[in-house]
Design a protein around this motif. Structure first.
Motif, PDB file in Angstrom:
ATOM      1  N   ARG B 111     -32.600 -25.216  13.144  1.00  0.00           N
ATOM      2  CA  ARG B 111     -33.367 -23.861  13.424  1.00  0.00           C
ATOM      3  C   ARG B 111     -34.779 -24.032  13.367  1.00  0.00           C
ATOM      4  O   ARG B 111     -35.225 -24.905  12.369  1.00  0.00           O
ATOM      5  CB  ARG B 111     -32.902 -22.565  12.506  1.00  0.00           C
ATOM      6  CG  ARG B 111     -31.523 -22.279  12.699  1.00  0.00           C
ATOM      7  CD  ARG B 111     -31.265 -21.742  14.057  1.00  0.00           C
ATOM      8  NE  ARG B 111     -29.855 -21.081  14.036  1.00  0.00           N
ATOM      9  CZ  ARG B 111     -28.707 -21.862  14.272  1.00  0.00           C
ATOM     10  NH1 ARG B 111     -28.668 -22.951  14.329  1.00  0.00           N
ATOM     11  NH2 ARG B 111     -27.401 -21.156  14.085  1.00  0.00           N
ATOM     12  N   GLY B 135     -29.375 -12.870   8.046  1.00  0.00           N
ATOM     13  CA  GLY B 135     -30.701 -12.314   8.461  1.00  0.00           C
ATOM     14  C   GLY B 135     -31.045 -12.588   9.893  1.00  0.00           C
ATOM     15  O   GLY B 135     -30.647 -12.279  10.905  1.00  0.00           O
ATOM     16  N   ASN B 136     -32.246 -13.442  10.043  1.00  0.00           N
ATOM     17  CA  ASN B 136     -32.918 -13.626  11.190  1.00  0.00           C
ATOM     18  C   ASN B 136     -31.992 -14.967  11.915  1.00  0.00           C
ATOM     19  O   ASN B 136     -32.280 -15.018  13.151  1.00  0.00           O
ATOM     20  CB  ASN B 136     -34.214 -14.380  10.938  1.00  0.00           C
ATOM     21  CG  ASN B 136     -34.969 -14.439  12.281  1.00  0.00           C
ATOM     22  OD1 ASN B 136     -35.520 -13.331  12.901  1.00  0.00           O
ATOM     23  ND2 ASN B 136     -35.200 -15.565  12.596  1.00  0.00           N
ATOM     24  N   TYR B 137     -31.341 -15.726  11.352  1.00  0.00           N
ATOM     25  CA  TYR B 137     -30.509 -16.644  12.056  1.00  0.00           C
ATOM     26  C   TYR B 137     -28.915 -16.365  11.857  1.00  0.00           C
ATOM     27  O   TYR B 137     -28.294 -15.819  10.918  1.00  0.00           O
ATOM     28  CB  TYR B 137     -30.553 -17.821  11.242  1.00  0.00           C
ATOM     29  CG  TYR B 137     -32.261 -18.133  11.321  1.00  0.00           C
ATOM     30  CD1 TYR B 137     -32.691 -18.765  12.388  1.00  0.00           C
ATOM     31  CD2 TYR B 137     -32.858 -17.988  10.258  1.00  0.00           C
ATOM     32  CE1 TYR B 137     -34.348 -19.134  12.313  1.00  0.00           C
ATOM     33  CE2 TYR B 137     -34.022 -18.144  10.151  1.00  0.00           C
ATOM     34  CZ  TYR B 137     -34.814 -18.916  11.157  1.00  0.00           C
ATOM     35  OH  TYR B 137     -36.432 -18.923  11.199  1.00  0.00           O
ATOM     36  N   THR B 138     -28.287 -16.826  13.093  1.00  0.00           N
ATOM     37  CA  THR B 138     -27.045 -16.434  13.341  1.00  0.00           C
ATOM     38  C   THR B 138     -26.113 -17.772  13.956  1.00  0.00           C
ATOM     39  O   THR B 138     -26.638 -18.529  14.621  1.00  0.00           O
ATOM     40  CB  THR B 138     -26.912 -15.537  14.513  1.00  0.00           C
ATOM     41  OG1 THR B 138     -27.437 -14.297  14.360  1.00  0.00           O
ATOM     42  CG2 THR B 138     -25.256 -15.033  14.638  1.00  0.00           C
ATOM     43  N   PRO B 139     -25.059 -17.897  13.203  1.00  0.00           N
ATOM     44  CA  PRO B 139     -24.325 -19.098  13.473  1.00  0.00           C
ATOM     45  C   PRO B 139     -24.069 -19.248  15.103  1.00  0.00           C
ATOM     46  O   PRO B 139     -23.497 -18.272  15.627  1.00  0.00           O
ATOM     47  CB  PRO B 139     -23.129 -19.338  12.620  1.00  0.00           C
ATOM     48  CG  PRO B 139     -23.373 -18.127  11.730  1.00  0.00           C
ATOM     49  CD  PRO B 139     -24.449 -17.208  12.195  1.00  0.00           C
TER      50      PRO B 139
END
Lengths: 274, 274
Positions: B111, B135-139
């Motif tokens: 990321r 939070g800001n990152y999604t798998p």
């Protein structure tokens, strides 16, 4: 540049191009096609500043990028031999203008949004791009292309924290953002989230959709003819989008400046004009 | 698994490992070393569920990932032949537990944060990870590993919207976050932003630093001896971090559970213990 592709069909093309995209309703590999890169990408032409190709496979994403000319690249040779089947492909050969020749400046670029790996490649040159206010995404390299991509993605994410229920609201906004970038210079672009392929034309993009009944295609720049009927099934739909048409006996459609096409499974889902 | 590496030195090791990291003060390639993957990654061993390797080069990042066993992988063979020189490498062979065998579930994961490409690989299995608030990152995929990574990165980004002036504040917080993940199960981890390499041990990680005066090393699992003095300069510092020690006549240091090491240019910059 390189290829014409229908399922199981690969040919080489002697014309150089900068952007190449594919949308298909069946996983399609481009091994032989990619062979074109080895000979076109930087041997004698101007596009010697790196190359890249991205594949979407079963919801996953991977790209192969190399800051060296494709003609010298063992990685490019690998792509010729390794059957990666994909419904969406984005490829780029770089002629550097803004940003040095290095890995961080090599297309395609990728960022995750909404749990999807978004991929982008750009042809053209922008001015005044440094004044665009970035949001969630920050460039790693120093190109106008990646900066514009980060701005574009940041704008989308700011307005759509989640994927909109009606995707056309996203497409309309994407078209507006692309038009904003076109106002800064030349902005031919390929973008995908793995499902949809978005193609935006500022100056040069052309596309062809092949489906049943399949016929013969003659390449513009190589002594080669392909009979797609011999290599396809009646349900196959494969569209190729490239900077310039790659065959001379097929009805390539040239996009018009300011036009955004939304592709899925090889077909145009939506069209936005300036 | 695979390799021992000093500049210009490549050897094969017959032991399988899950995580492999390198930090060096000179760009170092692992071509021959990577040959180990071809034979160890899934031929007969349990780690047949894909592999990946990530390189940082001049501020750029690229990874090669394949959901197929490395023994069958043309991409893995390529890595053996293509001299990619890097100061930081992160590699992983997967034995799937959570998440199917597919590209989206194949380590390392990456990321962008603060305009840097962060890379991560995980060994172990977690429970209750679905309850961590992202939070800001999604798998993109469905593994506990990538979910934990997204949570970790999201927590860091929330607390540090910009890189902190004093990096030790980041390192201390990273250690706390790793300890939180260790409380959920087994969390051996490699993480890098291209400059620093972070290694966190829950159960198994060992490291060796090679610098002048260089000596001979005998591999634990192969009939092979390397005299590093023949292949290095006095200024070279190369550290290798792996799930298990790879040689038997060198003083590998085993990390202790809960320990975080911060590496840069082949040397330990900081150490955090539980």
């Amino acid at each position: 540049m390189l290829l014409q592709r229908a399922p199981g069909v690969y040919v080489l093309v002697k014309r150089m191009c900068e952007l190449l995209g594919m949308s298909a309703n069946v996983p399609t590999d481009i091994c032989f096609s990619f062979s074109g890169f080895l000979h076109r990408g930087g041997g004698t032409g101007p596009h010697r500043d790196g190359w890249g190709i991205a594949f979407y496979e079963e919801g996953g994403y991977r790209d192969f990028r190399d800051p060296h000319p494709s003609v010298d690249s063992p990685i490019a040779r690998l792509i010729c031999d390794y059957p990666i089947k994909s419904n969406v492909v984005i490829s780029h050969i770089r002629q550097a203008n803004v940003g040095g020749v290095k890995l961080a400046n090599t297309h395609p670029f990728t960022r995750e949004m909404w749990g999807r790996p978004w991929c982008y490649a750009h042809n053209g040159q922008l001015s005044g791009w440094e004044r665009l206010a970035l949001g969630n995404y920050t460039p790693v390299g120093s190109t106008d292309s990646e900066y514009a991509y980060c701005w574009l993605m940041g704008e989308i994410r700011r307005e759509f924290p989640c994927p909109p229920a009606d995707p056309t609201t996203l497409w309309e906004r994407l078209h507006q953002l692309c038009e904003q970038l076109r106002a800064l210079g030349v902005f031919n672009m390929l973008l995908s989230d793995g499902g949809y392929l978005y193609t935006f034309c500022a100056t040069k993009l052309a596309h062809i959709t092949r489906c049943a009944p399949f016929g013969e295609a003659e390449l513009s720049d190589a002594e080669m003819t392909v009979n797609f009927a011999e290599h396809t099934t009646p349900d196959d739909i494969v569209s190729v989008i490239a900077t310039e048409p790659l065959t001379h006996n097929e009805a390539w459609q040239r996009m018009v400046p300011g036009e955004l096409l939304v592709w899925r499974d090889g077909e145009i889902q939506a069209r936005y004009c300036p």
